[in-house]
Design a protein around this motif. Structure first.
Motif, mmCIF file in Angstrom:
data_model
loop_
_atom_site.group_PDB
_atom_site.id
_atom_site.type_symbol
_atom_site.label_atom_id
_atom_site.label_comp_id
_atom_site.label_asym_id
_atom_site.label_seq_id
_atom_site.Cartn_x
_atom_site.Cartn_y
_atom_site.Cartn_z
ATOM 1 N N SER A 56 0.829 -1.197 0.000
ATOM 2 C CA SER A 56 0.000 0.000 0.000
ATOM 3 C C SER A 56 0.873 1.259 0.000
ATOM 4 O O SER A 56 0.605 2.219 -0.730
ATOM 5 C CB SER A 56 -0.935 -0.003 1.211
ATOM 6 O OG SER A 56 -1.689 1.191 1.283
ATOM 7 N N PHE A 57 1.951 1.252 0.787
ATOM 8 C CA PHE A 57 2.870 2.384 0.816
ATOM 9 C C PHE A 57 3.512 2.602 -0.552
ATOM 10 O O PHE A 57 3.661 3.736 -1.016
ATOM 11 C CB PHE A 57 3.964 2.154 1.867
ATOM 12 C CG PHE A 57 3.501 2.326 3.281
ATOM 13 C CD1 PHE A 57 2.280 2.920 3.579
ATOM 14 C CD2 PHE A 57 4.287 1.888 4.341
ATOM 15 C CE1 PHE A 57 1.851 3.078 4.894
ATOM 16 C CE2 PHE A 57 3.871 2.034 5.652
ATOM 17 C CZ PHE A 57 2.640 2.630 5.928
ATOM 18 N N LEU A 58 3.916 1.505 -1.190
ATOM 19 C CA LEU A 58 4.528 1.629 -2.509
ATOM 20 C C LEU A 58 3.563 2.261 -3.501
ATOM 21 O O LEU A 58 3.934 3.137 -4.292
ATOM 22 C CB LEU A 58 4.987 0.257 -3.015
ATOM 23 C CG LEU A 58 6.093 -0.448 -2.222
ATOM 24 C CD1 LEU A 58 6.445 -1.770 -2.875
ATOM 25 C CD2 LEU A 58 7.335 0.422 -2.098
ATOM 26 N N SER A 59 2.328 1.804 -3.467
ATOM 27 C CA SER A 59 1.335 2.317 -4.415
ATOM 28 C C SER A 59 1.050 3.799 -4.182
ATOM 29 O O SER A 59 0.959 4.582 -5.134
ATOM 30 C CB SER A 59 0.044 1.497 -4.296
ATOM 31 O OG SER A 59 -0.916 1.913 -5.243
ATOM 32 N N ARG A 64 5.942 10.016 -7.065
ATOM 33 C CA ARG A 64 7.208 10.721 -6.873
ATOM 34 C C ARG A 64 7.867 11.029 -8.217
ATOM 35 O O ARG A 64 7.839 10.207 -9.146
ATOM 36 C CB ARG A 64 8.157 9.883 -6.013
ATOM 37 C CG ARG A 64 7.622 9.610 -4.613
ATOM 38 C CD ARG A 64 8.431 8.527 -3.920
ATOM 39 N NE ARG A 64 9.828 8.922 -3.738
ATOM 40 C CZ ARG A 64 10.295 9.513 -2.646
ATOM 41 N NH1 ARG A 64 9.478 9.786 -1.640
ATOM 42 N NH2 ARG A 64 11.566 9.826 -2.537
ATOM 43 N N GLU A 65 8.485 12.166 -8.305
ATOM 44 C CA GLU A 65 9.089 12.606 -9.565
ATOM 45 C C GLU A 65 10.242 11.703 -10.003
ATOM 46 O O GLU A 65 10.483 11.535 -11.192
ATOM 47 C CB GLU A 65 9.591 14.051 -9.427
ATOM 48 C CG GLU A 65 8.492 15.096 -9.334
ATOM 49 C CD GLU A 65 7.699 15.221 -10.633
ATOM 50 O OE1 GLU A 65 8.258 14.915 -11.707
ATOM 51 O OE2 GLU A 65 6.520 15.612 -10.567
ATOM 52 N N ASP A 66 10.969 11.151 -9.021
ATOM 53 C CA ASP A 66 12.129 10.338 -9.393
ATOM 54 C C ASP A 66 11.754 8.902 -9.763
ATOM 55 O O ASP A 66 12.606 8.118 -10.175
ATOM 56 C CB ASP A 66 13.165 10.331 -8.272
ATOM 57 C CG ASP A 66 12.606 9.802 -6.948
ATOM 58 O OD1 ASP A 66 11.410 9.437 -6.910
ATOM 59 O OD2 ASP A 66 13.365 9.756 -5.964
ATOM 60 N N GLY A 67 10.473 8.521 -9.602
ATOM 61 C CA GLY A 67 10.034 7.190 -10.008
ATOM 62 C C GLY A 67 10.633 6.062 -9.190
ATOM 63 O O GLY A 67 10.715 4.920 -9.661
ATOM 64 N N PHE A 68 11.054 6.351 -7.959
ATOM 65 C CA PHE A 68 11.683 5.330 -7.120
ATOM 66 C C PHE A 68 11.326 5.586 -5.664
ATOM 67 O O PHE A 68 11.264 6.736 -5.211
ATOM 68 C CB PHE A 68 13.206 5.370 -7.287
ATOM 69 C CG PHE A 68 13.937 4.450 -6.338
ATOM 70 C CD1 PHE A 68 13.988 3.090 -6.570
ATOM 71 C CD2 PHE A 68 14.591 4.959 -5.224
ATOM 72 C CE1 PHE A 68 14.671 2.244 -5.699
ATOM 73 C CE2 PHE A 68 15.273 4.129 -4.342
ATOM 74 C CZ PHE A 68 15.307 2.766 -4.588
ATOM 75 N N GLN A 97 2.365 5.603 -11.523
ATOM 76 C CA GLN A 97 1.397 5.234 -10.493
ATOM 77 C C GLN A 97 0.497 4.104 -10.969
ATOM 78 O O GLN A 97 0.199 3.159 -10.221
ATOM 79 C CB GLN A 97 0.566 6.445 -10.095
ATOM 80 C CG GLN A 97 -0.370 6.185 -8.902
ATOM 81 C CD GLN A 97 -1.140 7.422 -8.501
ATOM 82 O OE1 GLN A 97 -1.466 8.265 -9.335
ATOM 83 N NE2 GLN A 97 -1.423 7.554 -7.203
ATOM 84 N N GLU A 98 0.070 4.159 -12.226
ATOM 85 C CA GLU A 98 -0.791 3.104 -12.770
ATOM 86 C C GLU A 98 -0.068 1.759 -12.764
ATOM 87 O O GLU A 98 -0.639 0.726 -12.414
ATOM 88 C CB GLU A 98 -1.220 3.471 -14.188
ATOM 89 C CG GLU A 98 -2.197 4.644 -14.254
ATOM 90 C CD GLU A 98 -2.461 5.091 -15.686
ATOM 91 O OE1 GLU A 98 -1.808 4.540 -16.613
ATOM 92 O OE2 GLU A 98 -3.305 5.985 -15.880
ATOM 93 N N CYS A 99 1.203 1.778 -13.169
ATOM 94 C CA CYS A 99 1.963 0.528 -13.230
ATOM 95 C C CYS A 99 2.185 -0.045 -11.837
ATOM 96 O O CYS A 99 1.981 -1.246 -11.599
ATOM 97 C CB CYS A 99 3.303 0.762 -13.929
ATOM 98 S SG CYS A 99 4.272 -0.751 -14.142
ATOM 99 N N VAL A 100 2.603 0.780 -10.884
ATOM 100 C CA VAL A 100 2.864 0.298 -9.521
ATOM 101 C C VAL A 100 1.581 -0.217 -8.881
ATOM 102 O O VAL A 100 1.585 -1.245 -8.192
ATOM 103 C CB VAL A 100 3.501 1.414 -8.668
ATOM 104 C CG1 VAL A 100 3.623 0.976 -7.214
ATOM 105 C CG2 VAL A 100 4.865 1.788 -9.217
ATOM 106 N N ALA A 101 0.462 0.463 -9.122
ATOM 107 C CA ALA A 101 -0.815 0.004 -8.577
ATOM 108 C C ALA A 101 -1.168 -1.378 -9.116
ATOM 109 O O ALA A 101 -1.630 -2.262 -8.376
ATOM 110 C CB ALA A 101 -1.918 1.011 -8.906
ATOM 111 N N THR A 102 -0.935 -1.585 -10.407
ATOM 112 C CA THR A 102 -1.198 -2.896 -11.013
ATOM 113 C C THR A 102 -0.264 -3.955 -10.440
ATOM 114 O O THR A 102 -0.677 -5.066 -10.108
ATOM 115 C CB THR A 102 -1.032 -2.822 -12.537
ATOM 116 O OG1 THR A 102 -1.933 -1.857 -13.071
ATOM 117 C CG2 THR A 102 -1.298 -4.178 -13.182
#
Length: 642
Positions: A56-59, A64-68, A97-102
């Motif tokens: 959940s935290f990752l999603s 974040r602008e740096d993508g990490f 965000q869409e990719c990490v959520a998936t």
């Protein structure tokens, strides 16, 4: 007045097509995943709760602008979870965000109870573990995904590829603290054809580790993907990719259009002529632009569909169902080679005239999609003369099909247990088969870049080629171990009773010594010409193991020997094999020899000093509750391989 409206309509079409193409390029596609199925947590445990909180935290931090982003959840060492996500460096925050959520949703489905996992998408990657891995280089796990298409002039292309990728390494590694370790580079190849490359490291590793990781990934390309138009190499700490079409946002491209040329006004009297000339040219250019964009869009869509179809199941090995059906004459009975617990096997001939064995899994078989994927992923990476070679697979609708090299002499049990065919296996052939099986197991356990436990060694899974050389087959139940891992545990028992050691059949514990046990049973079957479950009390034992032990203890070992071998056997080799067989089926796994020592024993021409033998498993009263007379040759369902 018609011309302006025509121009506006063309502009709308162009913008619409561009927006459609953008949607295609930002769709999330899973490439691969890996989870250690020997390190698991208990459902509904604190660790699971912490893991879900971490995901959940990752999603929620994927904007974040740096993508990490990396973080840790938990209070004490027993339930800490470490995790991170990394988005491709050219993505917008929305796409990231869409990719990490998936990914955070999918990884739970792929690795439901594993403590360690990493999952890669085209646009992002997430990783978690119960051990801290932040700022630590990991090059042990490598996954490559090659293109199916060959490149023209592969030698020149390879030189250009190596030059282009190596030029980008320092750019990726030398990124400042907090910046993305990411670079793309293009190079011209054969006129209008362009090579596109991408390299990326997780920002938490050092610059020197990033260089090591990228170079390690590049070193895989000549092995996996030489002469191909594109490929990906994925590691937990970095990734690389190349294609001959653009697959990332062109960050270095110009964002402002060039200044238009100043055209002097036409001379008086020629204005109408000039307009009549310009209008058709503008219309022609507009139509050409639309056609170009439409073609580009449909090519991208077709490429994406092709990518999606191929990479769902492991790249270039995929056959379509029509090809397989034609190769087997629609699975005709005339081409049927045999049947087993998981389905039927047919002989087939591919369009290039190559003969193949086609394993069509039953829709009601115990082997589900997990075992099917397992067999593909494992066997495709194995190359040894004593292992059957996987050529491809087909997965369409309910059809799950494996395509192997054709082995003409069927399986060992076809000869071993048939009174009419036993004579074709003289002593020299049987001894060669025993040694070949041992070499194949040694490759699985120690010599391949993976450590694999087969878990279903038996006579029907040993195929014989034209020279009666053995080839181990059927990896549907195999387990992949880490190189330093020695044993694992499963709650769902799979395999064939009689070939299972007691620690696995009763407690679900398996190790390299599990295959050693099964090999011991195979040796005794080859020596005697009898199945493990073909004995009765009148024979002096409850099963082949107790029968062999009785004659060994009574000093009458030759009573075990197949009658068809009495005129051809070597007494020294027979006694050596019998002792090895009895050593392999010792009840205590620690007393069983390693496969490396077995190969050494079999290859030694001089006498071998063996450890003292004890009563084999299933001979004492310890396991009387597992009668081997009632063996079921159909493997039990196991859903644990993934």
């Amino acid at each position: 007045m018609a011309t302006p409206s025509f121009h506006v309509s063309m502009t709308l079409v162009i913008l619409t097509l561009l927006s459609l193409n953008k949607e295609v390029s930002t769709t999330t596609y899973q490439i691969a995943y890996s989870c250690s199925n020997t390190l698991t947590f208990t459902p509904n445990s604190t660790y699971q709760s912490n893991l879900y909180q971490l995901l959940s935290f990752l999603s929620t931090n994927a904007t974040r602008e740096d993508g990490f982003y990396n973080t840790t959840v938990g209070q004490n060492a027993s339930n800490l979870v470490y995790g991170l996500f990394l988005c491709r460096g050219d993505l917008t925050t929305q796409n990231c965000q869409e990719c990490v959520a998936t990914a955070t949703q999918d990884v739970i489905n792929q690795c439901p109870i594993e403590k360690e996992a990493v999952i890669w998408y085209e646009e992002c990657m997430i990783r978690y573990s119960d051990q801290s891995f932040f700022s630590t280089l990991n090059t042990m796990l490598k996954i490559y995904v090659p293109s199916r298409k060959n490149i023209s002039d592969p030698d020149q292309f390879y030189k250009l590829l190596m030059l282009t990728m190596n030029e980008s390494v320092s750019q990726v590694a030398n990124a400042s603290t907090g910046a993305k370790k990411f670079a793309t580079k293009e190079a011209n190849f054969m006129g209008s054809q362009i090579l596109y490359t991408l390299e990326q490291c997780t920002p938490d590793i050092s610059n020197s580790d990033c260089i090591i990781c990228i170079r390690d990934a590049i070193s895989v390309l000549p092995i996996c993907c030489s002469g191909l138009q594109g490929a990906r190499v994925l590691l937990p700490s970095c990734r690389i990719r190349y294609e001959i079409y653009p697959f990332y946002r062109m960050l270095n491209a110009r964002t402002s259009p060039p200044m238009p040329a100043i055209i002097p006004p036409p001379p008086p009297g020629k204005r109408s002529i000039l307009l009549l000339t310009i209008i058709p040219i503008v219309a022609l250019i507009s139509v050409s632009a639309v056609l170009f964009i439409m073609i580009y869009y449909f090519l991208c869509r077709r490429a994406r569909k092709e990518y999606n179809a191929i990479h769902k199941e492991n790249g270039s090995l995929q056959f379509d169902f029509a090809t397989v059906e034609a190769a087997t004459a629609k699975f005709s009975d005339d081409n049927k080679l045999g049947a087993g617990g998981f389905g039927e096997v047919y002989k087939g001939t591919l369009p290039n005239k190559q003969e193949v064995a086609v394993k069509r899994l039953s829709k009601r078989s115990g082997q589900g999609e997990g075992e099917f994927k397992n067999e593909i992923e494992l066997v495709a990476k194995l190359h040894h003369k004593n292992l059957v070679r996987l050529l491809g697979f087909c997965l369409e609708g309910e059809e799950k099909i494996l395509i192997y090299e054709f082995v003409p002499n069927k399986s060992l049990d076809y000869f071993l247990y048939d009174p009419q065919r036993q004579g074709q296996l003289d002593w020299s052939k049987r001894y060669k088969i025993i040694k070949g099986i041992a070499r194949g197991i040694l490759y699985l356990h120690e010599d391949s870049r993976l450590r694999i436990i087969h878990r279903d060694l038996k006579s029907s899974n040993v195929l014989l080629d034209g020279d009666m050389n053995p080839k181990i087959s059927d990896f549907g139940l195999a387990k992949l171990f880490e190189t330093d891992q020695t044993r694992g545990h499963t709650r769902r028992i799979a395999g064939t009773l009689g070939y299972m050691p007691p620690e696995y059949a009763i407690r679900g514990q398996f190790s390299v010594k599990s295959d050693v046990y099964s090999f011991g049973v195979l040796i005794l079957e080859i020596l005697s010409g009898n199945k493990i479950n073909s004995f009765y009390q009148s024979d002096g034992g409850r099963n082949l193991l107790s029968y062999a032990w009785k004659h060994w203890s009574d000093g009458t070992p030759l009573e075990l020997l197949d009658l068809t071998l009495r005129d051809s056997y070597s007494a020294k080799e027979f006694m050596k094999c019998l002792q090895i067989g009895l050593l392999c089926v010792q009840e205590d796994p620690a007393r069983r020899p390693t496969i490396a020592s077995i190969v050494l024993m079999l290859n030694k021409s001089r006498s071998v000093i063996f450890p003292s033998l004890q009563q084999p498993a299933y001979c004492s009263g310890t396991h009387q509750n597992m009668p081997l007379e009632s063996v079921n040759e159909t493997p039990m369902t196991d859903v644990s391989p993934r």
